[in-house]
Design an enzyme around this catalytic site. Structure first.
Site, PDB file in Angstrom:
ATOM      1  N   GLU A 167    -106.487 -28.464  54.487  1.00  0.00           N
ATOM      2  CA  GLU A 167    -106.427 -28.906  53.090  1.00  0.00           C
ATOM      3  C   GLU A 167    -107.654 -28.421  52.309  1.00  0.00           C
ATOM      4  OE1 GLU A 167    -104.319 -29.893  51.132  1.00  0.00           O
ATOM      5  OE2 GLU A 167    -105.374 -30.888  49.505  1.00  0.00           O
ATOM      6  N   CYS A 185     -91.577 -24.608  34.803  1.00  0.00           N
ATOM      7  CA  CYS A 185     -91.142 -24.650  33.409  1.00  0.00           C
ATOM      8  C   CYS A 185     -91.146 -26.085  32.868  1.00  0.00           C
ATOM      9  CB  CYS A 185     -89.723 -24.124  33.298  1.00  0.00           C
ATOM     10  SG  CYS A 185     -89.514 -22.487  33.960  1.00  0.00           S
ATOM     11  N   GLU A 209    -106.660 -22.005  46.231  1.00  0.00           N
ATOM     12  CA  GLU A 209    -105.756 -22.077  45.080  1.00  0.00           C
ATOM     13  C   GLU A 209    -106.477 -22.090  43.739  1.00  0.00           C
ATOM     14  OE1 GLU A 209    -103.029 -25.399  45.228  1.00  0.00           O
ATOM     15  OE2 GLU A 209    -104.587 -26.765  45.854  1.00  0.00           O
ATOM     16  N   ASN A 265     -84.840 -25.136  32.756  1.00  0.00           N
ATOM     17  CA  ASN A 265     -85.712 -25.138  33.939  1.00  0.00           C
ATOM     18  C   ASN A 265     -84.807 -24.966  35.147  1.00  0.00           C
ATOM     19  OD1 ASN A 265     -87.684 -25.879  32.164  1.00  0.00           O
ATOM     20  ND2 ASN A 265     -88.004 -27.935  33.011  1.00  0.00           N
ATOM     21  N   GLY A 266     -85.208 -24.146  36.104  1.00  0.00           N
ATOM     22  CA  GLY A 266     -84.411 -23.980  37.324  1.00  0.00           C
ATOM     23  C   GLY A 266     -83.954 -22.545  37.490  1.00  0.00           C
ATOM     24  N   HIS A 307    -109.646 -17.781  69.854  1.00  0.00           N
ATOM     25  CA  HIS A 307    -108.369 -17.091  70.095  1.00  0.00           C
ATOM     26  C   HIS A 307    -107.997 -16.160  68.948  1.00  0.00           C
ATOM     27  CE1 HIS A 307    -107.829 -19.580  73.595  1.00  0.00           C
ATOM     28  NE2 HIS A 307    -108.186 -20.619  72.853  1.00  0.00           N
ATOM     29  N   ARG A 312     -98.600 -28.030  33.876  1.00  0.00           N
ATOM     30  CA  ARG A 312     -97.652 -27.779  34.954  1.00  0.00           C
ATOM     31  C   ARG A 312     -97.617 -26.315  35.354  1.00  0.00           C
ATOM     32  NH1 ARG A 312     -94.728 -32.251  35.585  1.00  0.00           N
ATOM     33  NH2 ARG A 312     -93.254 -31.149  36.904  1.00  0.00           N
ATOM     34  N   LYS A 353     -97.256 -27.121  38.930  1.00  0.00           N
ATOM     35  CA  LYS A 353     -97.514 -28.474  39.437  1.00  0.00           C
ATOM     36  C   LYS A 353     -96.381 -28.972  40.304  1.00  0.00           C
ATOM     37  CE  LYS A 353     -99.661 -32.228  40.128  1.00  0.00           C
ATOM     38  NZ  LYS A 353    -100.648 -32.152  41.222  1.00  0.00           N
ATOM     39  N   LYS A 393    -107.451 -26.056  49.020  1.00  0.00           N
ATOM     40  CA  LYS A 393    -108.054 -26.399  47.719  1.00  0.00           C
ATOM     41  C   LYS A 393    -108.875 -25.232  47.205  1.00  0.00           C
ATOM     42  CE  LYS A 393    -106.191 -28.935  46.600  1.00  0.00           C
ATOM     43  NZ  LYS A 393    -105.146 -29.635  47.262  1.00  0.00           N
ATOM     44  N   TRP A 404     -92.160 -20.467  33.471  1.00  0.00           N
ATOM     45  CA  TRP A 404     -92.847 -19.964  34.666  1.00  0.00           C
ATOM     46  C   TRP A 404     -91.852 -18.987  35.276  1.00  0.00           C
ATOM     47  CZ3 TRP A 404     -92.193 -20.008  40.025  1.00  0.00           C
ATOM     48  CH2 TRP A 404     -93.348 -19.823  40.787  1.00  0.00           C
TER      49      TRP A 404
END
Ligand code: F6R
Length: 608
Positions: free
Chosen positions: A481, A2, A488, A100-101, A504, A27, A603, A485, A74
């Site tokens: 990583e 948010c 996402e 926000n939160g 394995h 964000r 973000k 990338k 969000w």
């Protein structure tokens, strides 16, 4: 996550807030809304779509008012919808709140408020805040906010206005960032300072449990008891251009291309002309650092992958054990920490809830915390004993790229610094390592200059329904990583694995429909990766190899090879990741996705 922007001044607040909301878009959000106050006249508009749609709605109306709040939501409590979008109000529409939160005890509060006759319009946790403030309101907004906060548990950054007290915005934070922007006869509240850069660079970062009363001419800050708190004004160190795309199609691409410059900046910041490594305002005594017996690195997401690389670097340079943990695991695991343990917390934003909670857990155990962070004044930097800044500049793209390599560069320098203190490497060895680090930016430039080849490979592989990334040794985290990338931003199911683990389990996935990215740079165990490659080929997997330029062998059996400049394996993660970032970027952008704003992602993850 948010975003909050608020304005109070002499101008019409609506266009200023819309412009700020657009800056917060990166964000991640699913709905948006705005409240404008013109004396006691209130206008609210919300929509479950893009800010441009909200702007379209507002263009048809002539809305004036010099006080306003805007929000990007969000969703946490309640689906993304117009009703659940902020701002929220009490039943009399006199208290207006953006948040926000997460309000953790919202259910109990809601039940009590309903008993008092409050009717709830939304499914959100935020709405209880508006009703609660209204309940305590007796003519002074900040007093009512203070009383409401005594009842609230959770994390919050709140912007509050009132029709009955219309010449102020009240702002408060607890575990969620919020700053006050200072202008001339105008002031702002904002959850991310990049959103007000074209108005002011002077800001006050609110601390937890501080309440700011913001009018057009003044800002007063007090604690929850009402005691005045001294103000510290900071100046934002970057410019508006740094938060613009500068001719690139996406922020992600711009940030990938910025990496050579960022790494050079870090070296010139921390390595003196004489070749010594120096960290500014390093409040941890070197006598303590000499004695440390183990390190624990905590982080989330991409920063966690940088931390894994840090383990390889520091164990090799300093010869002490390094543990790496997700913030979300460390905080609940009752981890072993000793007097001579140093905790390192790595975060781009410095606001990641799980990383912060893990840091608090470490501090509770009286362990020293060193943070590696990109954002000046962020919560993490305030709560750590010392901080090494990554100086990567603002990272706007949700998918982290330049912050990742910046974190790794800092870890190399920190490893060398500790090795010097603990005398585990000779000065000559350290000097040579610094020379290699100095050569990295130009090697990255070389890859970036040949990105067309990577785009072609992306074109040929974007139809694959699944990818596997394999790496070994210090490039095993690079595989993780690279996979993160791609997944996402392209939404392709993708996994990263240590190549030695392939037999394995993951080998069961290999067939002609699986694209396998093999990090096969020159290494003392290159032959092991070469065997993995043969095993994949035998099962018709489609390989994309990352190999060191000059490797003639690889072309004999792999068709799609991305060659990278030669570099000592120990420093190669700063090079091998560049083609993987570009591959992910091109696959996602060729598929037509909104690369900078991937679905469901935010973000900075300021809630647990
Ligand atoms: C991935 C990504 C996230 C972040 C993670 C931690 O591209 O950006 O995985 O790395 O949310 O964020 P910070 O570094 O801000 O703590």
């Amino acid at each position: 996550m948010c975003g909050i922007i608020g304005y109070i001044g002499n101008k019409n607040s609506m266009p200023i807030i819309i412009e700020g909301l657009k800056k917060l878009e990166y964000r991640g959000y699913d709905s948006t809304g705005i409240a404008i106050l013109d004396k006691d006249k209130l206008f609210i508009a919300k929509c479950k779509s893009r800010i441009s749609d909200l702007e379209g709605l507002l263009k048809k109306r002539n809305i004036l008012g010099a006080v306003g709040l805007g929000h990007t939501r969000w969703a946490t409590h309640g689906k993304p919808s117009k009703v659940n979008a902020h701002p929220h109000t009490d039943r009399f529409k006199r208290i207006i709140v953006v948040h926000n939160g997460i309000i953790e005890n919202f259910n109990n509060l809601k039940k009590d408020l309903e008993k008092d006759g409050c009717k709830f319009a939304s499914e959100t946790d935020t709405e209880v805040v508006a009703h609660l403030i209204s309940k305590f309101y007796k003519g002074n907004l900040e007093d009512a906010v203070r009383k409401a906060l005594r009842k609230i548990k959770g994390s919050y950054a709140l912007g509050i206005i009132s029709r009955d007290d219309p010449d102020k915005i009240v702002a408060v934070r607890h575990d969620s960032p919020l700053a006050i922007g200072l202008g001339k006869q105008e002031n702002f509240i904002v959850s991310d300072v990049s959103a007000i850069l074209n108005h002011t660079k002077k800001v006050i970062y609110l601390h937890d449990d501080q309440i700011a009363v913001v009018t057009k001419d003044a800002v007063q800050i007090s604690d929850l008891k009402g005691n005045t708190v001294p103000k510290k004004v900071d100046t934002i160190s970057y410019d508006i251009e740094e938060v613009q795309k500068g001719g690139f199609a996406h922020f992600m691409l711009k940030e990938i291309y910025e990496q050579p410059q960022v790494l050079s900046r870090i070296i010139s910041h921390y390595v003196t002309a004489e070749g010594a490594i120096r960290f500014e305002s390093f409040n941890i005594e070197s006598s303590f650092l000499k004695k440390i017996e183990n390190l624990v690195i905590i982080a989330c997401g991409t920063a966690y992958h940088a931390s894994l690389i840090g383990k390889y670097i520091i164990e090799s340079f300093v010869r002490i054990p390094v543990g790496v943990d997700f913030g979300s695991e460390f905080r609940y695991r009752n981890p072993v920490m000793r007097e001579k343990t140093l905790v390192i917390a790595i975060s781009q934003s410095g606001e990641t809830a799980d990383t912060l909670a893990a840091v608090r857990e470490a501090k509770k155990n009286k362990v020293k915390v060193l943070s590696i962070c990109n954002v000046l004044g962020s919560s993490l930097t305030r709560e750590s004993d010392a901080t090494i800044y990554t100086h990567a500049g603002p990272e706007i793209s949700v998918a982290s790229t330049k912050a990742y390599t910046a974190q790794i560069m800092v870890l190399y320098l920190l490893g060398l610094y500790l090795a010097e203190l603990k005398k585990t490497l000779s000065k000559n060895h350290i000097n040579k390592a610094i020379d290699v680090l100095k050569s990295i930016p130009s090697k990255q430039e070389e890859i970036l200059g040949n990105s067309r080849n990577i785009k072609e490979i992306a074109k040929k592989h974007l139809h694959f329904g699944a990818f596997l990334y394999l790496g070994r040794n210090i490039n095993f985290p690079t595989a993780l990583e690279g996979a993160l990338k791609l997944k996402e931003i392209s939404y392709i199911p993708t996994e990263g694995y240590a190549a030695g683990e392939m037999k394995h389990g993951p080998i069961a996935l290999i067939d002609e429909y699986r694209a396998v990215v093999c990090i096969a740079n020159d290494s003392f165990i290159f032959n092991k990766m070469a065997s993995n490659i043969q095993e994949i080929l035998a099962r018709q997997g489609k390989i994309i190899a990352i190999a060191t330029s000059g490797n003639k062998q690889i072309k004999d059996y792999v068709k799609e090879v991305i060659f990278i400049p030669r570099v000592d394996e120990q420093f190669s993660p700063l090079i091998t990741i560049i083609p993987l970032q570009l591959l992910a970027y091109y696959i996602a952008s060729l598929k037509g996705y909104d690369v900078d704003k991937p679905r469901n992602l935010a973000k900075s993850v300021t809630v647990e």
